[in-house]
Scaffold this motif. Structure first.
Motif, PDB file in Angstrom:
ATOM      1  N   UNK A   1       0.838  -1.187   0.000  1.00  0.00           N
ATOM      2  CA  UNK A   1       0.000   0.000   0.000  1.00  0.00           C
ATOM      3  C   UNK A   1       0.882   1.249   0.000  1.00  0.00           C
ATOM      4  N   UNK A   2       0.629   2.180  -0.879  1.00  0.00           N
ATOM      5  CA  UNK A   2       1.418   3.409  -0.853  1.00  0.00           C
ATOM      6  C   UNK A   2       1.035   4.268   0.339  1.00  0.00           C
ATOM      7  N   UNK A   3       2.021   4.966   0.868  1.00  0.00           N
ATOM      8  CA  UNK A   3       1.760   5.854   2.002  1.00  0.00           C
ATOM      9  C   UNK A   3       1.271   7.194   1.483  1.00  0.00           C
ATOM     10  N   UNK A   4       0.205   7.688   2.072  1.00  0.00           N
ATOM     11  CA  UNK A   4      -0.341   8.987   1.731  1.00  0.00           C
ATOM     12  C   UNK A   4      -0.138   9.900   2.931  1.00  0.00           C
ATOM     13  N   UNK A   5       0.625  10.960   2.734  1.00  0.00           N
ATOM     14  CA  UNK A   5       0.915  11.901   3.806  1.00  0.00           C
ATOM     15  C   UNK A   5      -0.358  12.646   4.185  1.00  0.00           C
ATOM     16  N   UNK A   6      -0.605  12.729   5.480  1.00  0.00           N
ATOM     17  CA  UNK A   6      -1.768  13.453   5.989  1.00  0.00           C
ATOM     18  C   UNK A   6      -1.322  14.345   7.131  1.00  0.00           C
ATOM     19  N   UNK A   7      -2.245  15.118   7.644  1.00  0.00           N
ATOM     20  CA  UNK A   7      -1.992  15.939   8.829  1.00  0.00           C
ATOM     21  C   UNK A   7      -2.690  15.308  10.016  1.00  0.00           C
ATOM     22  N   UNK A   8      -2.111  15.489  11.199  1.00  0.00           N
ATOM     23  CA  UNK A   8      -2.773  15.040  12.411  1.00  0.00           C
ATOM     24  C   UNK A   8      -4.002  15.909  12.661  1.00  0.00           C
ATOM     25  N   UNK A   9      -5.039  15.348  13.260  1.00  0.00           N
ATOM     26  CA  UNK A   9      -6.206  16.178  13.621  1.00  0.00           C
ATOM     27  C   UNK A   9      -5.778  17.336  14.525  1.00  0.00           C
ATOM     28  N   UNK A  10      -6.537  18.408  14.474  1.00  0.00           N
ATOM     29  CA  UNK A  10      -6.210  19.627  15.225  1.00  0.00           C
ATOM     30  C   UNK A  10      -6.774  19.548  16.642  1.00  0.00           C
ATOM     31  N   UNK A  11      -6.370  18.518  17.378  1.00  0.00           N
ATOM     32  CA  UNK A  11      -6.744  18.345  18.780  1.00  0.00           C
ATOM     33  C   UNK A  11      -5.721  17.419  19.427  1.00  0.00           C
ATOM     34  N   UNK A  12      -5.772  17.326  20.724  1.00  0.00           N
ATOM     35  CA  UNK A  12      -4.821  16.484  21.447  1.00  0.00           C
ATOM     36  C   UNK A  12      -5.186  15.008  21.278  1.00  0.00           C
TER      37      UNK A  12
END
Length: 132
Positions: A1-12
């Motif tokens: 599976x290729x890795x798709x860069x994402x952002x962490x959710x904007x919460x702790x």
């Protein structure tokens, strides 16, 4: 599976952990059962907060492994209550891995929905507090 860069959710995150060599299978990936156990812990935290007490897991409604997890990944678990009933609490958990510290990338590795039931000190179902 290729890795798709994402952002962490904007919460702790509810939980952050780094898997160790004892947590891997012979192919070097972290055991799915280890991830499932951590997801259950992460999901139980907001469920206990909502129930204001003990809960027990009654169902894994859905569980999707999107990417493998490796030793050295920093794994973040984000959990939120998505529905409640009279005694039950449904929680969505999203799991992200932060990889390669020299050139960091973040990937979503798992998502799940679990159901918990509020219980009393005798392990019997009890109603949720209704002031939330």
């Amino acid at each position: 599976m290729p890795e798709t860069m994402v952002r962490l959710p904007d919460r702790q995150p509810i939980l952050r952990v780094m898997p160790m060599p004892a947590d891997v299978n012979p192919q070097g990936d972290v055991f799915g059962g280890w991830i499932m156990a951590q997801v259950d812990v992460a999901g139980a935290i907001p469920a206990m907060q909502r129930a204001r007490g003990r809960v027990t897991t009654v169902a894994v409604n859905s569980f999707l492994f999107k990417q493998p997890v490796s030793v050295g990944d920093v794994v973040s678990f984000f959990a939120e209550v998505v529905d409640t009933g009279r005694t039950s609490i449904k929680v969505r958990v999203e799991v992200y891995a932060e990889r390669h510290p020299a050139q960091p990338i973040i990937v979503k590795v798992t998502e799940a929905v679990l159901s918990y039931v509020a219980i009393n000190q005798h392990g019997e179902k009890r109603e949720l507090p209704n002031d939330q």
